[in-house]
Design a protein around this motif. Structure first.
Motif, PDB file in Angstrom:
ATOM      1  N   GLN A  60     -44.373  53.413  -8.103  1.00  0.00           N
ATOM      2  CA  GLN A  60     -43.038  53.531  -8.436  1.00  0.00           C
ATOM      3  C   GLN A  60     -42.158  52.829  -7.802  1.00  0.00           C
ATOM      4  OE1 GLN A  60     -42.442  56.018 -11.559  1.00  0.00           O
ATOM      5  NE2 GLN A  60     -44.708  55.517 -11.440  1.00  0.00           N
ATOM      6  N   ARG A  61     -41.185  52.235  -8.591  1.00  0.00           N
ATOM      7  CA  ARG A  61     -40.018  51.711  -7.730  1.00  0.00           C
ATOM      8  C   ARG A  61     -38.959  52.744  -7.435  1.00  0.00           C
ATOM      9  NH1 ARG A  61     -38.809  47.272 -11.936  1.00  0.00           N
ATOM     10  NH2 ARG A  61     -39.193  49.289 -13.090  1.00  0.00           N
ATOM     11  N   VAL A  62     -38.682  53.183  -6.083  1.00  0.00           N
ATOM     12  CA  VAL A  62     -38.320  54.371  -5.776  1.00  0.00           C
ATOM     13  C   VAL A  62     -36.717  54.554  -5.308  1.00  0.00           C
ATOM     14  CG1 VAL A  62     -38.329  56.441  -4.054  1.00  0.00           C
ATOM     15  CG2 VAL A  62     -40.418  55.401  -4.983  1.00  0.00           C
ATOM     16  N   GLY A  63     -35.788  55.215  -5.707  1.00  0.00           N
ATOM     17  CA  GLY A  63     -34.463  55.264  -4.963  1.00  0.00           C
ATOM     18  C   GLY A  63     -34.254  56.719  -4.620  1.00  0.00           C
ATOM     19  N   VAL A  64     -33.707  56.765  -3.476  1.00  0.00           N
ATOM     20  CA  VAL A  64     -33.411  57.992  -2.778  1.00  0.00           C
ATOM     21  C   VAL A  64     -32.202  58.316  -2.774  1.00  0.00           C
ATOM     22  CG1 VAL A  64     -33.672  59.064  -0.752  1.00  0.00           C
ATOM     23  CG2 VAL A  64     -35.612  57.695  -1.249  1.00  0.00           C
ATOM     24  N   VAL A  65     -31.892  59.814  -3.222  1.00  0.00           N
ATOM     25  CA  VAL A  65     -30.466  60.339  -3.048  1.00  0.00           C
ATOM     26  C   VAL A  65     -30.729  61.159  -1.816  1.00  0.00           C
ATOM     27  CG1 VAL A  65     -28.989  61.670  -4.162  1.00  0.00           C
ATOM     28  CG2 VAL A  65     -30.503  60.568  -5.674  1.00  0.00           C
ATOM     29  N   THR A  66     -29.699  61.069  -0.836  1.00  0.00           N
ATOM     30  CA  THR A  66     -29.801  61.591   0.479  1.00  0.00           C
ATOM     31  C   THR A  66     -28.610  61.383   1.313  1.00  0.00           C
ATOM     32  OG1 THR A  66     -31.448  62.077   2.379  1.00  0.00           O
ATOM     33  CG2 THR A  66     -30.810  59.800   1.659  1.00  0.00           C
ATOM     34  N   ALA A  92     -33.890  51.501  -3.408  1.00  0.00           N
ATOM     35  CA  ALA A  92     -32.302  51.610  -3.579  1.00  0.00           C
ATOM     36  C   ALA A  92     -32.213  53.198  -2.795  1.00  0.00           C
ATOM     37  CB  ALA A  92     -31.831  51.688  -5.003  1.00  0.00           C
ATOM     38  N   VAL A  93     -30.664  53.379  -2.355  1.00  0.00           N
ATOM     39  CA  VAL A  93     -30.303  54.567  -1.677  1.00  0.00           C
ATOM     40  C   VAL A  93     -29.149  54.953  -2.624  1.00  0.00           C
ATOM     41  CG1 VAL A  93     -29.647  55.698   0.330  1.00  0.00           C
ATOM     42  CG2 VAL A  93     -31.238  53.667   0.547  1.00  0.00           C
ATOM     43  N   PHE A  94     -28.852  56.213  -3.093  1.00  0.00           N
ATOM     44  CA  PHE A  94     -27.877  56.815  -3.508  1.00  0.00           C
ATOM     45  C   PHE A  94     -27.080  57.811  -2.620  1.00  0.00           C
ATOM     46  CE2 PHE A  94     -31.175  55.445  -6.667  1.00  0.00           C
ATOM     47  CZ  PHE A  94     -30.345  54.663  -7.224  1.00  0.00           C
ATOM     48  N   GLY A  95     -25.964  57.754  -2.541  1.00  0.00           N
ATOM     49  CA  GLY A  95     -25.265  58.669  -1.622  1.00  0.00           C
ATOM     50  C   GLY A  95     -24.190  59.504  -2.579  1.00  0.00           C
ATOM     51  N   ILE A 149     -31.702  66.353   0.295  1.00  0.00           N
ATOM     52  CA  ILE A 149     -30.402  66.808   1.040  1.00  0.00           C
ATOM     53  C   ILE A 149     -30.588  68.273   1.283  1.00  0.00           C
ATOM     54  CG2 ILE A 149     -28.226  67.169   0.502  1.00  0.00           C
ATOM     55  CD1 ILE A 149     -28.067  64.788  -1.132  1.00  0.00           C
ATOM     56  N   GLN A 150     -29.945  68.675   2.531  1.00  0.00           N
ATOM     57  CA  GLN A 150     -29.987  69.910   3.062  1.00  0.00           C
ATOM     58  C   GLN A 150     -28.826  70.686   2.220  1.00  0.00           C
ATOM     59  OE1 GLN A 150     -31.775  72.084   5.563  1.00  0.00           O
ATOM     60  NE2 GLN A 150     -30.741  73.441   4.082  1.00  0.00           N
ATOM     61  N   TRP A 161     -24.936  70.222  -7.337  1.00  0.00           N
ATOM     62  CA  TRP A 161     -24.518  69.519  -8.688  1.00  0.00           C
ATOM     63  C   TRP A 161     -24.897  68.028  -8.601  1.00  0.00           C
ATOM     64  CZ3 TRP A 161     -25.018  73.044 -11.585  1.00  0.00           C
ATOM     65  CH2 TRP A 161     -24.741  74.565 -10.991  1.00  0.00           C
ATOM     66  N   THR A 162     -24.844  67.565  -7.492  1.00  0.00           N
ATOM     67  CA  THR A 162     -25.248  66.070  -7.483  1.00  0.00           C
ATOM     68  C   THR A 162     -26.632  66.024  -8.113  1.00  0.00           C
ATOM     69  OG1 THR A 162     -23.910  65.166  -5.442  1.00  0.00           O
ATOM     70  CG2 THR A 162     -26.007  64.098  -5.874  1.00  0.00           C
ATOM     71  N   LEU A 163     -27.539  67.021  -7.552  1.00  0.00           N
ATOM     72  CA  LEU A 163     -28.920  67.044  -7.804  1.00  0.00           C
ATOM     73  C   LEU A 163     -29.072  67.143  -9.436  1.00  0.00           C
ATOM     74  CD1 LEU A 163     -32.098  67.447  -7.983  1.00  0.00           C
ATOM     75  CD2 LEU A 163     -31.493  70.133  -7.152  1.00  0.00           C
ATOM     76  N   TYR A 164     -28.161  68.186  -9.920  1.00  0.00           N
ATOM     77  CA  TYR A 164     -28.120  68.555 -11.331  1.00  0.00           C
ATOM     78  C   TYR A 164     -27.570  67.091 -12.281  1.00  0.00           C
ATOM     79  CZ  TYR A 164     -26.047  70.107 -15.759  1.00  0.00           C
ATOM     80  OH  TYR A 164     -25.771  70.662 -17.220  1.00  0.00           O
ATOM     81  N   ASP A 165     -26.677  66.632 -11.696  1.00  0.00           N
ATOM     82  CA  ASP A 165     -26.073  65.272 -12.451  1.00  0.00           C
ATOM     83  C   ASP A 165     -27.332  64.243 -12.436  1.00  0.00           C
ATOM     84  OD1 ASP A 165     -23.880  66.517 -13.227  1.00  0.00           O
ATOM     85  OD2 ASP A 165     -22.705  65.439 -11.244  1.00  0.00           O
ATOM     86  N   CYS A 166     -28.098  64.109 -11.214  1.00  0.00           N
ATOM     87  CA  CYS A 166     -29.064  63.088 -11.071  1.00  0.00           C
ATOM     88  C   CYS A 166     -30.247  63.316 -12.020  1.00  0.00           C
ATOM     89  CB  CYS A 166     -29.562  62.910  -9.832  1.00  0.00           C
ATOM     90  SG  CYS A 166     -28.544  62.073  -8.530  1.00  0.00           S
ATOM     91  N   MET A 167     -30.674  64.534 -12.231  1.00  0.00           N
ATOM     92  CA  MET A 167     -31.654  65.038 -13.174  1.00  0.00           C
ATOM     93  C   MET A 167     -31.189  64.671 -14.658  1.00  0.00           C
ATOM     94  SD  MET A 167     -32.662  68.814 -11.465  1.00  0.00           S
ATOM     95  CE  MET A 167     -33.726  69.272 -12.788  1.00  0.00           C
ATOM     96  N   ARG A 168     -30.084  65.145 -14.768  1.00  0.00           N
ATOM     97  CA  ARG A 168     -29.443  64.848 -16.207  1.00  0.00           C
ATOM     98  C   ARG A 168     -29.409  63.322 -16.483  1.00  0.00           C
ATOM     99  NH1 ARG A 168     -24.059  64.738 -18.498  1.00  0.00           N
ATOM    100  NH2 ARG A 168     -24.001  64.831 -20.616  1.00  0.00           N
ATOM    101  N   ALA A 169     -28.948  62.447 -15.518  1.00  0.00           N
ATOM    102  CA  ALA A 169     -28.681  60.909 -15.803  1.00  0.00           C
ATOM    103  C   ALA A 169     -30.243  60.422 -15.753  1.00  0.00           C
ATOM    104  CB  ALA A 169     -27.979  60.524 -14.743  1.00  0.00           C
TER     105      ALA A 169
END
Length: 422
Positions: A60-66, A92-95, A149-150, A161-169
Motif C-alpha cells: 500500500q502507498r501510505v499516508g499518515v495522519v498524525t 505523505a503526511v497529513f496534519g 494521534i493521542q 473529528w479529524t478521524l471522522y472526516d478522514c474516514m468519510r473522505a
C-alpha cells in the motif's frame, strides 16, 4: 540537509504516486522495539503494527495522519520510523489542528509543505471534510490512510473529528483507513455528560456522542463506521493496544506523555479538560496563557466567594480552591484574575463534566460579571442550548445532569457494542 533516497524521490512525487522504495542512503535508524520499556506497560497500536511486520500496510502507498503525539515507546516519531523502513511505502503526511509538528496554536494549523526531516509532502487537513478532503487524499497518491494521534477523551477535542472526516473522505475516495490505538488518558470506565443534538453539530462535534465519551480512538472509529457512516462505510482496520484496561489513567500506562496540543501540557490537564473547557463559552479565562491551563479558571474581578460556593457543592473527587493568575495570552491577558483551581484528589470518583457544570452554576451566582460568549459557543461545546438555558434559569448541578440522563443512557448502550478492552 541531505535527504535520503526516499526523501529525494518524494520531491518528485507531487504530480504522481510514488513507487515502493527502500531506505537506501538513509542514515541508520533504530528499528522499532515493541519490547522496549517496562514489562507491564501498555503497547500501543503502532507497536503492535511494527511487531507484526506492518503486514496490514503491505503493498500500500501510505499516508499518515498524525502530530507530535505519534511516537514510539522510546519517543521517536512514527513518521521518522516508517520513512526509514523499507517494508512501508510512506508517501505523505497529513496534519490536523495545531499541525503535524505541532507549531500552531488553538484554532490554527500548519501550511502544506515539505517535512524537513524526511522530505515527505505534508498536507493540511484542518477544516477540510467531505469531497474536499477526499480530493486531498487522491492528489497525495495514497491507498491507505493511517491515523495515530493521542486523544484526551472529550467530544470537543478536534482530533476525533479529524478521524471522522478522514474516514468519510477515504470512503469517498476509495481509500482504506487503519487506526492505531492509544490510551484514553482519563480512562474509559464510563461515558459522561450531555449527548450532542445534531442541530448543534460543528467542528467540535459532528455526531451525537457524549461529551466525555470514555472510548479510545479505535473504538470511536468502529462506532463511527457502524453508526454514522453506515450508508457508505470505509474499509477500516484497527490495531489494538495490549495491556490497557478501562480503569487505567495515563500514569499507569508506562508511556511517555507528549502534549497533544499546546494547552494540554500534562495528563492532569486532560483530566480536567472535559469540564473546564466549557469556559471557552464564557467571558472567563479557562487558564490559557498560564502554566496550568484548564486546571484554573477565572477573570479579573472574581474573588474567593466563587471558590467557596463551588467547594460547598461537595462534588466527589475534587477540591475547589481560591487562586489568582495572570494569563500571558488569550482572555484577560496581562491582567490579574481571581478564580478557582481544581485539585483532583480521587481520579476514579471525579466527574469532570459535573465539575464543569458546577463551576458554571456557581460562577453565575457568585460573580455579577459572568456572561456567555455572544455567539453562544457554549451550545456547540455542550451539544445543545439546554445547559445554557438551565444555568440561566438557576438550575443546580443535579437538575442539569438529570436533563441529559436519558440521552446518555442511550449512548452508553450503543457505545457498549464497540468497546475493545476490559
Amino acid at each position: 540537509m541531505t535527504l535520503s533516497r526516499r526523501g529525494l524521490l518524494g520531491l518528485a512525487g507531487t504530480t504522481g504516486a510514488l513507487g515502493t522504495l527502500g531506505a537506501a542512503g538513509a542514515a541508520p535508524v533504530r528499528p522499532p522495539d515493541p519490547a522496549a520499556g517496562a514489562a507491564d506497560r501498555v503497547r500501543t497500536g503502532f507497536e503492535q503494527l511494527a511487531a507484526d511486520g506492518y503486514t496490514v500496510l503491505a503493498g500500500q502507498r501510505v499516508g499518515v495522519v498524525t502530530n507530535p503525539t505519534g511516537i514510539t515507546a522510546d519517543a521517536r516519531h512514527l513518521v521518522d520510523v516508517l520513512h526509514a523502513d523499507a517494508r512501508v511505502d510512506l508517501v505523505a503526511v497529513f496534519g490536523p489542528e495545531h499541525g503535524f509538528r505541532g507549531t500552531a496554536q488553538a484554532g490554527d494549523s500548519e501550511a502544506a509543505g515539505r517535512d524537513p526531516a524526511t522530505g515527505l509532502p505534508v498536507y493540511d487537513t484542518y477544516g477540510k471534510s467531505g469531497q474536499k478532503l477526499a480530493d486531498v487524499f487522491t492528489a497525495a497518491g495514497i491507498d491507505t490512510v493511517v491515523f495515530d494521534i493521542q486523544d484526551v477523551g472529550a467530544r470537543f477535542y478536534t482530533y476525533i473529528w479529524t478521524l471522522y472526516d478522514c474516514m468519510r473522505a477515504a470512503a469517498l475516495a476509495g481509500k482504506a483507513v487503519v487506526v492505531l490505538d492509544r490510551p484514553n488518558p482519563v480512562g474509559g470506565r464510563r461515558a459522561a455528560g450531555p449527548v450532542l443534538e445534531r442541530a448543534y453539530a460543528s467542528g467540535v462535534g459532528r455526531e451525537p456522542i457524549a461529551l466525555a465519551h470514555g472510548m479510545t480512538v479505535a473504538e470511536l472509529a468502529l462506532l463511527f463506521n457502524g453508526e454514522f457512516l453506515a450508508a457508505q462505510p470505509v474499509r477500516l482496520s484497527t490495531v489494538r493496544m495490549t495491556g490497557w484496561r478501562r480503569d487505567s489513567f495515563f500514569g499507569a500506562t508506562g508511556l511517555p506523555w507528549v502534549p497533544p496540543s499546546p494547552n494540554v501540557p500534562t495528563p492532569d490537564t486532560a483530566l480536567a479538560y472535559a469540564g473546564t473547557c466549557l469556559f471557552e463559552g464564557t467571558n472567563l479565562s479557562e487558564g490559557r496563557g498560564t502554566t496550568t491551563p484548564f486546571e484554573v479558571v477565572g477573570a479579573e474581578g472574581v474573588d474567593r466567594r466563587w471558590a467557596e460556593a463551588a467547594e460547598a457543592l461537595g462534588l466527589p473527587g475534587v477540591w475547589f480552591r481560591e487562586t489568582y493568575f495572570t494569563p500571558t495570552f488569550s482572555k484577560h491577558a496581562g491582567k490579574v484574575c481571581g478564580g478557582v483551581r481544581l485539585i483532583v484528589h480521587d481520579r476514579a470518583a471525579f466527574d469532570p463534566v459535573r465539575a464543569g457544570i458546577g463551576l458554571l452554576v456557581t460562577a453565575k451566582r457568585a460573580w455579577s460579571g459572568f456572561a456567555w460568549r455572544t455567539d453562544h459557543w457554549i451550545d456547540q461545546l455542550t451539544g445543545s442550548d439546554r445547559v445554557r438555558k438551565m444555568v440561566d434559569a438557576g438550575a443546580g448541578v443535579e437538575e442539569i445532569a438529570g436533563d441529559w440522563a436519558v440521552g446518555l443512557e442511550r449512548f452508553a448502550a450503543v457505545r457498549g457494542r464497540y468497546l475493545l478492552y476490559p
